[in-house]
Every structure is written in structure tokens, then in C-alpha cells.
Scaffold this active site. Structure first.
Site, PDB file in Angstrom:
ATOM      1  CD  GLU A  57      30.619  56.646  45.369  1.00  0.00           C
ATOM      2  OE1 GLU A  57      29.929  56.734  43.731  1.00  0.00           O
ATOM      3  OE2 GLU A  57      29.892  56.814  46.923  1.00  0.00           O
TER       4      GLU A  57
ATOM      5  CB  CYS B 184      32.032  59.924  37.719  1.00  0.00           C
ATOM      6  SG  CYS B 184      31.735  61.644  39.141  1.00  0.00           S
TER       7      CYS B 184
HETATM    8  P1  NAD Z   1      41.240  54.918  38.182  1.00  0.00           P
HETATM    9  O1  NAD Z   1      40.422  53.237  38.091  1.00  0.00           O
HETATM   10  O2  NAD Z   1      42.416  54.473  37.289  1.00  0.00           O
HETATM   11  O3  NAD Z   1      42.371  54.469  39.029  1.00  0.00           O
HETATM   12  C1  NAD Z   1      41.482  55.158  40.591  1.00  0.00           C
HETATM   13  C2  NAD Z   1      42.798  54.689  41.385  1.00  0.00           C
HETATM   14  O4  NAD Z   1      42.485  53.202  41.413  1.00  0.00           O
HETATM   15  C3  NAD Z   1      44.137  55.254  41.533  1.00  0.00           C
HETATM   16  O5  NAD Z   1      44.554  56.036  42.568  1.00  0.00           O
HETATM   17  C4  NAD Z   1      44.732  54.210  40.971  1.00  0.00           C
HETATM   18  O6  NAD Z   1      46.172  54.870  41.631  1.00  0.00           O
HETATM   19  C5  NAD Z   1      44.086  52.780  41.581  1.00  0.00           C
HETATM   20  N1  NAD Z   1      44.835  52.104  41.391  1.00  0.00           N
HETATM   21  C6  NAD Z   1      44.993  52.025  39.523  1.00  0.00           C
HETATM   22  N2  NAD Z   1      44.976  50.447  38.867  1.00  0.00           N
HETATM   23  C7  NAD Z   1      44.754  49.812  40.363  1.00  0.00           C
HETATM   24  C8  NAD Z   1      44.946  48.735  40.901  1.00  0.00           C
HETATM   25  N3  NAD Z   1      45.347  47.488  39.420  1.00  0.00           N
HETATM   26  N4  NAD Z   1      45.001  48.024  41.289  1.00  0.00           N
HETATM   27  C9  NAD Z   1      44.688  48.950  42.287  1.00  0.00           C
HETATM   28  N5  NAD Z   1      44.294  50.058  42.424  1.00  0.00           N
HETATM   29  C10 NAD Z   1      44.203  50.611  41.530  1.00  0.00           C
HETATM   30  O7  NAD Z   1      40.889  55.888  37.852  1.00  0.00           O
HETATM   31  P2  NAD Z   1      40.957  56.998  36.854  1.00  0.00           P
HETATM   32  O8  NAD Z   1      40.939  57.207  35.613  1.00  0.00           O
HETATM   33  O9  NAD Z   1      41.298  57.963  38.240  1.00  0.00           O
HETATM   34  O10 NAD Z   1      39.514  58.246  37.144  1.00  0.00           O
HETATM   35  C11 NAD Z   1      38.789  57.937  36.562  1.00  0.00           C
HETATM   36  C12 NAD Z   1      37.005  57.019  36.871  1.00  0.00           C
HETATM   37  O11 NAD Z   1      36.792  57.119  38.518  1.00  0.00           O
HETATM   38  C13 NAD Z   1      36.334  57.534  35.882  1.00  0.00           C
HETATM   39  O12 NAD Z   1      35.578  55.647  35.310  1.00  0.00           O
HETATM   40  C14 NAD Z   1      34.953  57.805  36.704  1.00  0.00           C
HETATM   41  O13 NAD Z   1      33.987  58.044  35.980  1.00  0.00           O
HETATM   42  C15 NAD Z   1      35.506  57.432  37.787  1.00  0.00           C
HETATM   43  N6  NAD Z   1      34.657  58.030  38.716  1.00  0.00           N
HETATM   44  C16 NAD Z   1      33.754  58.031  39.624  1.00  0.00           C
HETATM   45  C17 NAD Z   1      32.946  58.709  40.715  1.00  0.00           C
HETATM   46  C18 NAD Z   1      32.038  58.382  41.130  1.00  0.00           C
HETATM   47  O14 NAD Z   1      32.020  59.336  42.341  1.00  0.00           O
HETATM   48  N7  NAD Z   1      31.172  57.566  41.067  1.00  0.00           N
HETATM   49  C19 NAD Z   1      33.935  60.221  40.380  1.00  0.00           C
HETATM   50  C20 NAD Z   1      35.044  60.233  39.915  1.00  0.00           C
HETATM   51  C21 NAD Z   1      35.419  59.516  39.031  1.00  0.00           C
END
Ligand code: NAD
Length: 463
Positions: A218, A252
Site C-alpha cells: 500500500e 496517502c
Molecule cells: P516509510 O516508507 O518511510 O515507512 C513505512 C515503514 O517502513 C515504517 O515502519 C518504517 O520504519 C519502515 N522502513 C523505513 N525504511 C525502511 C527500510 N529501509 N527497510 C524496511 N523498512 C523500512 O513511509 P512513511 O513516511 O511512514 O509514510 C508515508 C508514505 O506512506 C507516503 O508515501 C504515503 O503515501 C504512504 N501511505 C500509503 C498508504 C496506503 O494505504 N496506500 C497509507 C498511508 C501512507
């Protein structure tokens, strides 16, 4: 030393324990799944106050209503929906059988996959952790959850809540940053649901591929709003203003930019400015941006667009620190950051188009968005629905498709892989197992190889 983070070896041990318990205790029946969902709902309701306080601490400021309506409420509603439909979803499904195999019987039985890993972002720290968790439980799985390190208080409150109502071999929470995230994504789950950025999603899918773990991704993207010439502009302005102010646009599926006919653009900007002013909460103001780094990124995006010739209309002052004021950015260049990156904040580019075809072409030229919004009806609506591709669509509204539990929710291409919510969520976290009950005596025996019957049968098979 306890750093509060879950060690990689610890993660593997929890997963092992969950997998063992899944085998030892067998597949949970409907009553056990209903009970798990009821326990989760009761815990959310009982701990509501703690969760609201934790989210407010993480964001710096976030109104209780916002946490309830946008973060916790959707989980409760989704649990209600799943509990109502679980019996039907779990029912084995009869499938037709080819005449050559009559009178055999075919069924699809949906079994849990086993242990589901759930990785969540910070923007809706509860909803985007607990809704996938509820879905995993409805499908009869066990689950491990990795919330975001950027919302540590929410993660702590959620972990305490879940520890109070589930044994660690049913539901466990792992806390930590990107390193823990990377170790988590490398675990041999039976399914992995990742919600977060497209960039991290790529890494997560790469890690999952090592163990052939199926994924639901997602992700994010730039969700456009297209305004038809027959749009109800007053409603559009009201809706968009609400969506950019709720959670300070850190959603998002928030409208990322607006495409409007050039003859309607000026009047719409006036309407939208007024709507944003009206929608700005009084008192302590709107939700704050999650970190200084994120606030600085938003300010830099606005400044870059302005330097590139875009006009900026700031609403409610400039804002300071993690408070970023909503702003309309009019006429940003396609090369500007605001038109390349997902905004994820209260900035909103408005772009004028010559006609609907140009708007459709602009959307088609970029990566596929997570959501798309159209205001208007008739041919314009039909053209947009037929000629664009995105995750979900809401017509004459924004973001509300998220609350329609009977719809699958998910992106496509760069905005995601797979979907959850409702029945599609249940199916994504279940294994559709085909079961064929062959009759002891087949209606059409195969006969001796080379014999008359076999020849007839071979002819039939190729007809
Ligand atoms: P992110 O990708 O930075 O983090 C998401 C998760 O991944 C966190 O738990 C983080 O600790 C982990 N993470 C970070 N780096 C990692 C790595 N190298 N390897 C493995 N895990 C890692 O996202 P964010 O900043 O927390 O959220 C914002 C993004 O999420 C935006 O792009 C938004 O559009 C998207 N989003 C999507 C939805 C959806 O339902 N499609 C919902 C909410 C947010």
C-alpha cells in the site's frame, strides 16, 4: 541495555513461536475469529484515551476528533463489517466441474496463510496497523506488527494495548527504525502487508522475494482532482479544503493537485482560498507536521515552486516550526518538486488545463496514482473513468471511498500491489485452496490406452 527496539534475533524467535502455535493449535474456526475481532474492538474502545494522547504527543498536536474519525473509527467500522460478513466469506464456495469429471464435486476453501507481517507508516499510526491486523485475524492468521519509529508513543500505546488482549504467539509488536524494518521485511512470513512510501516498498518487496513471501504493498503517489466544467465548485472547494487540513494533508489519499479548466481556474482559486480559511480550525489549530525534517521539506517545496514562477497563496499566516500553513501553489512547472514528489502536507498545486483531454493526458503521463477524484457528471465523468487508471476513485467527493468497507482499497503500479479492506482483504490474507472430490466411479471411464473409448475421449478433449 534495553533500547526499546526489538532485536533481529528476537524477531525470528517470535515468528518461530507464532508459526509453531499455528501448526499446534490448528486453523481457528469462525467463533475464535469472531472472538479475536471482538477483543480487538473492545481494547480499542477501552484504550481510546491512551491512544488519542499518544497520537497527540507524536504529532505535537492532533485533535481527539481527528484521531477518532480518521484513525480509530475506520478500524472499528471495518471490524464491524468483517464480523457481519465473516460467515459468508468463510463458506466453502462450490465451483462447476467439467462433464468429463462428473459427478465429482469442486470447492474453494479459504484457509489462513499462517503468520502475516504488517509494516505501518506514521501518518495514521493506528488505522494503518490495526486495520490490516483485524483483516489478518478475520482470515484466521497470526500477526506480527512493525509500526513506524516516527510515531513512537502511538507504537508504545498500541503495543501495550495488544499485549493486554493477545498472547505474543497470536499478535506481537516489533518496534524500531529502518534497521528493524529491514530485518522485519527479511523474515519468512506467510504474507507481508506493507504500507508506506514507494521507495521503501521497493526494498521491502526485494527482501520478501528472497523468501518468496507474497506481498500487499500500500504505497503513495500523487492523487489528482479533476474538475469538470459542470462541477459543483462550491462542494469541490469545501471537500478539498477539508482533506488538505485534516491531519494537515498527511494522508496517502489526500488530493495532491487540482486540474481545472483555464476559464474556471481563477474563480476556483478564490473559492478554494475562502474554503481553506473557513476549514482552518480555531483554537490550537490544525494537526502539526510529524517532524522538523518533514516540515522543512514542505517549506522547501513551496519555496522552490515560487522561485520557479508559481504564485503562492498562503492561508492563515506562514506558520512556524512544525506548523506549516496551508498554501495553494498556482501554475507550478512540471519540473518543480511539488509536481514530481508526493506532497503529503497542506500544500496544493492548482493547474489550469485547456480541456478535459489535457487533464486526462497529464494524469496518464505520470505514475499511476493511489486515488483519483472527479467532480462533475455525464460524458466528462465517463471519459475520466474510462481513460485513466488509478487505485480507487471517488466521484464528486474526496477520500470517502476509504470508508466504504465493501470496496477493495489499494493502488496500482507505483502506488501499490494488491488490495485489502472488506472481502478483498480477507481473500488477500487467505489461501484459496481448490479441493476436488473425485467420484469413486467416474461417469466417463478413460478406458484402455489406445482403445476405442480412449480415442473418443481424446477427440472430445481437443474439441
Ligand atoms: P516509510 O516508507 O518511510 O515507512 C513505512 C515503514 O517502513 C515504517 O515502519 C518504517 O520504519 C519502515 N522502513 C523505513 N525504511 C525502511 C527500510 N529501509 N527497510 C524496511 N523498512 C523500512 O513511509 P512513511 O513516511 O511512514 O509514510 C508515508 C508514505 O506512506 C507516503 O508515501 C504515503 O503515501 C504512504 N501511505 C500509503 C498508504 C496506503 O494505504 N496506500 C497509507 C498511508 C501512507
Amino acid at each position: 541495555m534495553d533500547t526499546g527496539e526489538t532485536e533481529a534475533a528476537g524477531l525470528a524467535a517470535i515468528l518461530d513461536a507464532q508459526k509453531r502455535a499455528f501448526v499446534d493449535e490448528g486453523i481457528p474456526g469462525r467463533a475464535a475469529r469472531q472472538a479475536a475481532l471482538a477483543r480487538l474492538k473492545a481494547a480499542i474502545r477501552a484504550r481510546k484515551g491512551d491512544l488519542i494522547r499518544a497520537a497527540a504527543a507524536d504529532f505535537g498536536r492532533r485533535a481527539a476528533d481527528e484521531t477518532i474519525i480518521l484513525d480509530l473509527g475506520p478500524v472499528v467500522q471495518s471490524i464491524n463489517h468483517m464480523r457481519r460478513h465473516l460467515r459468508r466469506w468463510m463458506r466453502p464456495e462450490r465451483r462447476p466441474v467439467p462433464v468429463t469429471l462428473w459427478p465429482g464435486r469442486a470447492r474453494v476453501i479459504r484457509q489462513p496463510k499462517g503468520v502475516v507481517g504488517i509494516m505501518a507508516p506514521w501518518n495514521y499510526p493506528f488505522g494503518l496497523s490495526l486495520l490490516p491486523l483485524a483483516t489478518a485475524l478475520a482470515a484466521g492468521n497470526r500477526a506480527m506488527l512493525k509500526p513506524s519509529e516516527l510515531a513512537p508513543e502511538s507504537a508504545r500505546a498500541m503495543a501495550a494495548m495488544l499485549a493486554g488482549c493477545f498472547a505474543p504467539e497470536e499478535v506481537a509488536v516489533a518496534t524500531g527504525g529502518a534497521d528493524v524494518g529491514a530485518a522485519f521485511a527479511a523474515l519468512p512470513f506467510d504474507h507481508l502487508v506493507f504500507t508506506g512510501s514507494t521507495e521503501v516498498g521497493r526494498k521491502v518487496m526485494r527482501a520478501a522475494a528472497e523468501n518468496l513471501v507474497p506481498v500487499t504493498l500500500e504505497l503513495g503517489g500523487k492523487s489528482p482532482v479533476i474538475l469538470g466544467r459542470d462541477a459543483d465548485f462550491a462542494k469541490a472547494a469545501r471537500d478539498i479544503a477539508w482533506a488538505k487540513i485534516a491531519n494537515a494533508g498527511q494522508t496517502c489519499i489526500a488530493p495532491d493537485y487540482v486540474l481545472v479548466h483555464e476559464d474556471d481556474a481563477e474563480a476556483f482559486v478564490v473559492r478554494l482560498t475562502a474554503a481553506l480559511r473557513r476549514a482552518l480550525p480555531g483554537g490550537p489549530g490544525m494537526t502539526t507536521i510529524i517532524s522538523d525534517r518533514h516540515a522543512a521539506r514542505l517549506r522547501a517545496l513551496a519555496a522552490e515552486a515560487e522561485a520557479g514562477g508559481a504564485e503562492t497563496v498562503r492561508i492563515g499566516g506562514g506558520g512556524a516550526g512544525r506548523q506549516v500553513a496551508p498554501a495553494l501553489i498556482i501554475g507550478a512547472a512540471a519540473s518543480a518538486g511539488v509536481m514530481r514528489e508526493e506532497i503529503f502536507g497542506p500544500l496544493l498545486p492548482v493547474l489550469a488545463c485547456r480541456d478535459l483531454s489535457e487533464a486526462i493526458a497529464r494524469v496518464g503521463a505520470g505514475p499511476r496514482p493511489l486515488a483519483l477524484y472527479y467532480y462533475g457528471g455525464g460524458e466528462g465523468r465517463d471519459a475520466v473513468l474510462a481513460r485513466t487508471i488509478s487505485g480507487n476513485v471517488t466521484v464528486n467527493g474526496v477520500m470517502t471511498h476509504y470508508a466504504v468497507e465493501s470496496l477493495p482499497f489499494g493502488g496500482i503500479g507505483a502506488s501499490g500491489i494488491g488490495a485489502y479492506h472488506g472481502r478483498e482483504g480477507f481473500e488477500a490474507m487467505s489461501h484459496a485452496r481448490g479441493v476436488f472430490l473425485e467420484p469413486l466411479r467416474s461417469l466417463i471411464p478413460l478406458g484402455r490406452p489406445g482403445g476405442r473409448f480412449a480415442k473418443l475421449f481424446a477427440r472430445y478433449m481437443m474439441r
